[in-house]
Design a protein around this motif. Sequence first.
Motif, PDB file in Angstrom:
ATOM      1  N   VAL A  90       0.827  -1.215   0.000  1.00  0.00           N
ATOM      2  CA  VAL A  90       0.000   0.000   0.000  1.00  0.00           C
ATOM      3  C   VAL A  90       0.856   1.258   0.000  1.00  0.00           C
ATOM      4  CG1 VAL A  90      -1.929  -1.165   1.118  1.00  0.00           C
ATOM      5  CG2 VAL A  90      -0.263   0.041   2.527  1.00  0.00           C
ATOM      6  N   GLU A  91       2.029   1.196   0.642  1.00  0.00           N
ATOM      7  CA  GLU A  91       2.893   2.376   0.695  1.00  0.00           C
ATOM      8  C   GLU A  91       3.514   2.694  -0.657  1.00  0.00           C
ATOM      9  OE1 GLU A  91       5.541   1.192   3.790  1.00  0.00           O
ATOM     10  OE2 GLU A  91       4.361   2.149   5.383  1.00  0.00           O
ATOM     11  N   THR A  92       3.809   1.672  -1.446  1.00  0.00           N
ATOM     12  CA  THR A  92       4.471   1.899  -2.735  1.00  0.00           C
ATOM     13  C   THR A  92       3.502   1.979  -3.905  1.00  0.00           C
ATOM     14  OG1 THR A  92       4.831  -0.492  -3.064  1.00  0.00           O
ATOM     15  CG2 THR A  92       6.599   0.760  -1.984  1.00  0.00           C
ATOM     16  N   GLN A  93       2.368   1.267  -3.822  1.00  0.00           N
ATOM     17  CA  GLN A  93       1.446   1.182  -4.956  1.00  0.00           C
ATOM     18  C   GLN A  93       0.241   2.118  -4.831  1.00  0.00           C
ATOM     19  OE1 GLN A  93       2.337  -1.115  -7.649  1.00  0.00           O
ATOM     20  NE2 GLN A  93       4.146  -0.751  -6.385  1.00  0.00           N
ATOM     21  N   ASN A  94      -0.069   2.548  -3.612  1.00  0.00           N
ATOM     22  CA  ASN A  94      -1.221   3.429  -3.383  1.00  0.00           C
ATOM     23  C   ASN A  94      -2.459   2.945  -4.139  1.00  0.00           C
ATOM     24  OD1 ASN A  94      -2.846   5.558  -2.617  1.00  0.00           O
ATOM     25  ND2 ASN A  94      -2.014   6.987  -4.126  1.00  0.00           N
ATOM     26  N   PRO A  95      -2.917   1.708  -3.894  1.00  0.00           N
ATOM     27  CA  PRO A  95      -4.078   1.180  -4.632  1.00  0.00           C
ATOM     28  C   PRO A  95      -5.348   1.960  -4.294  1.00  0.00           C
ATOM     29  CG  PRO A  95      -3.522  -0.242  -2.790  1.00  0.00           C
ATOM     30  CD  PRO A  95      -2.423   0.769  -2.879  1.00  0.00           C
ATOM     31  N   ASP A  96      -6.295   1.986  -5.222  1.00  0.00           N
ATOM     32  CA  ASP A  96      -7.533   2.743  -5.031  1.00  0.00           C
ATOM     33  C   ASP A  96      -8.303   2.294  -3.794  1.00  0.00           C
ATOM     34  OD1 ASP A  96      -6.980   4.187  -7.299  1.00  0.00           O
ATOM     35  OD2 ASP A  96      -8.257   2.982  -8.613  1.00  0.00           O
ATOM     36  N   TRP A  97      -8.284   0.996  -3.509  1.00  0.00           N
ATOM     37  CA  TRP A  97      -9.083   0.478  -2.401  1.00  0.00           C
ATOM     38  C   TRP A  97      -8.568   0.915  -1.039  1.00  0.00           C
ATOM     39  CZ3 TRP A  97      -5.899  -2.256   0.702  1.00  0.00           C
ATOM     40  CH2 TRP A  97      -4.814  -2.922   0.128  1.00  0.00           C
ATOM     41  N   LEU A  98      -7.350   1.427  -0.974  1.00  0.00           N
ATOM     42  CA  LEU A  98      -6.758   1.804   0.312  1.00  0.00           C
ATOM     43  C   LEU A  98      -7.575   2.864   1.036  1.00  0.00           C
ATOM     44  CD1 LEU A  98      -4.511   1.799   2.423  1.00  0.00           C
ATOM     45  CD2 LEU A  98      -3.206   3.347   0.948  1.00  0.00           C
ATOM     46  N   GLN A  99      -8.188   3.801   0.277  1.00  0.00           N
ATOM     47  CA  GLN A  99      -8.939   4.885   0.923  1.00  0.00           C
ATOM     48  C   GLN A  99     -10.063   4.363   1.803  1.00  0.00           C
ATOM     49  OE1 GLN A  99      -7.938   7.978   0.898  1.00  0.00           O
ATOM     50  NE2 GLN A  99      -6.244   7.427  -0.435  1.00  0.00           N
ATOM     51  N   ASN A 100     -10.522   3.142   1.548  1.00  0.00           N
ATOM     52  CA  ASN A 100     -11.587   2.559   2.368  1.00  0.00           C
ATOM     53  C   ASN A 100     -11.132   2.237   3.785  1.00  0.00           C
ATOM     54  OD1 ASN A 100     -13.958   2.129   0.432  1.00  0.00           O
ATOM     55  ND2 ASN A 100     -12.268   1.228  -0.713  1.00  0.00           N
ATOM     56  N   ALA A 101      -9.814   2.168   4.004  1.00  0.00           N
ATOM     57  CA  ALA A 101      -9.302   1.841   5.338  1.00  0.00           C
ATOM     58  C   ALA A 101      -9.688   2.889   6.365  1.00  0.00           C
ATOM     59  CB  ALA A 101      -7.783   1.681   5.285  1.00  0.00           C
ATOM     60  N   ILE A 102      -9.967   4.112   5.920  1.00  0.00           N
ATOM     61  CA  ILE A 102     -10.389   5.175   6.838  1.00  0.00           C
ATOM     62  C   ILE A 102     -11.698   4.799   7.521  1.00  0.00           C
ATOM     63  CG2 ILE A 102     -11.142   7.597   6.938  1.00  0.00           C
ATOM     64  CD1 ILE A 102      -9.303   8.089   4.517  1.00  0.00           C
ATOM     65  N   TYR A 103     -12.538   4.011   6.829  1.00  0.00           N
ATOM     66  CA  TYR A 103     -13.871   3.688   7.324  1.00  0.00           C
ATOM     67  C   TYR A 103     -13.953   2.314   7.990  1.00  0.00           C
ATOM     68  CZ  TYR A 103     -14.636   7.501   4.100  1.00  0.00           C
ATOM     69  OH  TYR A 103     -14.541   8.701   3.449  1.00  0.00           O
ATOM     70  N   GLY A 104     -12.819   1.612   8.081  1.00  0.00           N
ATOM     71  CA  GLY A 104     -12.811   0.321   8.747  1.00  0.00           C
ATOM     72  C   GLY A 104     -12.475  -0.828   7.814  1.00  0.00           C
ATOM     73  N   CYS A 112     -11.564  -4.395  -2.003  1.00  0.00           N
ATOM     74  CA  CYS A 112     -10.263  -4.751  -2.571  1.00  0.00           C
ATOM     75  C   CYS A 112     -10.413  -5.939  -3.523  1.00  0.00           C
ATOM     76  CB  CYS A 112      -9.262  -5.071  -1.467  1.00  0.00           C
ATOM     77  SG  CYS A 112      -9.599  -6.589  -0.538  1.00  0.00           S
ATOM     78  N   PRO A 113      -9.459  -6.128  -4.465  1.00  0.00           N
ATOM     79  CA  PRO A 113      -9.528  -7.270  -5.388  1.00  0.00           C
ATOM     80  C   PRO A 113      -9.510  -8.608  -4.647  1.00  0.00           C
ATOM     81  CG  PRO A 113      -7.933  -5.648  -6.140  1.00  0.00           C
ATOM     82  CD  PRO A 113      -8.328  -5.228  -4.762  1.00  0.00           C
ATOM     83  N   VAL A 114      -9.993  -9.630  -5.312  1.00  0.00           N
ATOM     84  CA  VAL A 114     -10.109 -10.955  -4.695  1.00  0.00           C
ATOM     85  C   VAL A 114      -8.764 -11.445  -4.181  1.00  0.00           C
ATOM     86  CG1 VAL A 114     -10.670 -13.377  -5.128  1.00  0.00           C
ATOM     87  CG2 VAL A 114     -12.126 -11.576  -6.073  1.00  0.00           C
ATOM     88  N   GLY A 115      -7.710 -11.273  -4.988  1.00  0.00           N
ATOM     89  CA  GLY A 115      -6.393 -11.745  -4.576  1.00  0.00           C
ATOM     90  C   GLY A 115      -5.892 -11.049  -3.326  1.00  0.00           C
ATOM     91  N   VAL A 116      -6.090  -9.751  -3.257  1.00  0.00           N
ATOM     92  CA  VAL A 116      -5.674  -8.983  -2.077  1.00  0.00           C
ATOM     93  C   VAL A 116      -6.497  -9.409  -0.863  1.00  0.00           C
ATOM     94  CG1 VAL A 116      -5.515  -6.677  -1.075  1.00  0.00           C
ATOM     95  CG2 VAL A 116      -4.930  -7.032  -3.473  1.00  0.00           C
ATOM     96  N   HIS A 117      -7.799  -9.613  -1.062  1.00  0.00           N
ATOM     97  CA  HIS A 117      -8.667 -10.080   0.023  1.00  0.00           C
ATOM     98  C   HIS A 117      -8.126 -11.375   0.612  1.00  0.00           C
ATOM     99  CE1 HIS A 117     -12.130 -12.000   1.961  1.00  0.00           C
ATOM    100  NE2 HIS A 117     -12.669 -10.781   2.062  1.00  0.00           N
TER     101      HIS A 117
END
Length: 286
Positions: A90-104, A112-117
């Motif tokens: 997440v620090e190097t790629q800044n994926p789009d789904w990261l912003q959701n971490a603010i909400y839990g 997040c994509p299936v593989g990341v999940h």
Amino acid sequence: MTILLSPGLAQASIALLDLLQRRPLSAQELLSGLPKVGGMSSTSALSLAESLAWLDINEMGQLQASAAGLKVHNSDGYEAALRCILLHYVETQNPDWLQNAIYGRSRVLSFCPVGVHQVFVEAGLAGAPSDDVVEFWDWLAGIARGLQRDHLLAIGREGERLTLTHEESRTGTKPRWVAVDNNQDGYDVLSVKDSSDRAFLSIEVKASRGGNDRRLHLTRREWEMALDRPYHVFHLWDLSSTPPILATVGIEEMAVHIPSDAGSGGWESVEIPFKAFESLFGPALL
């Protein structure tokens, strides 16, 4: 291009680090002599390792683990290694789904994509919220908040630049970009009332790319500072329009949407939709 993380690719990258600790190889030697690493193509494993800044090159031209790579290699078990990989990712790629971490975490796991999940699951981060799991998700949310602040700052600066251009065209006088030097003054740009009245006009700029969800956030301090100024307006920039459109909102128009204190409580910030000022939007002098 963001690399799509998966458990298989994560395992292959860990295997690559293990291999390089035992037998240093150049990139060419690795790719030509070892088609697969950990069940995945060596090309894919190498790409992930490079993108996560896990590799250095020694004086012999051979690949070796960087400090970040050694942190993964020296992790205490598979789950710990995956958690380290996720943070580096997440620090190097800044994926789009990261912003959701603010909400839990449920939002992250949903979007997040299936593989990341699956990496989150295998890293032990989708189960019971133990102290170390909570600490990880808090850390991830902190990264997301930092990126969000950077994103919002960039949008705000774009709005401020547009205000500078608009005000110079409107008044014939170059305004001062106050926010660059000091963001504690309670306004962003210092202009003048018009070409014939040189009284100072302070401007607080709010910009949004939110489309139908355009909103402004106004703090109590910003509002109180606005009330203390002899002449003050708010510039609302809708950056989702091409070209951007502007609403100039006065104190009286904004006051309608400001909350009141009640009892021993007091408001700290307010969120107001741009559509509350829809009739004020129009072309800017750009």
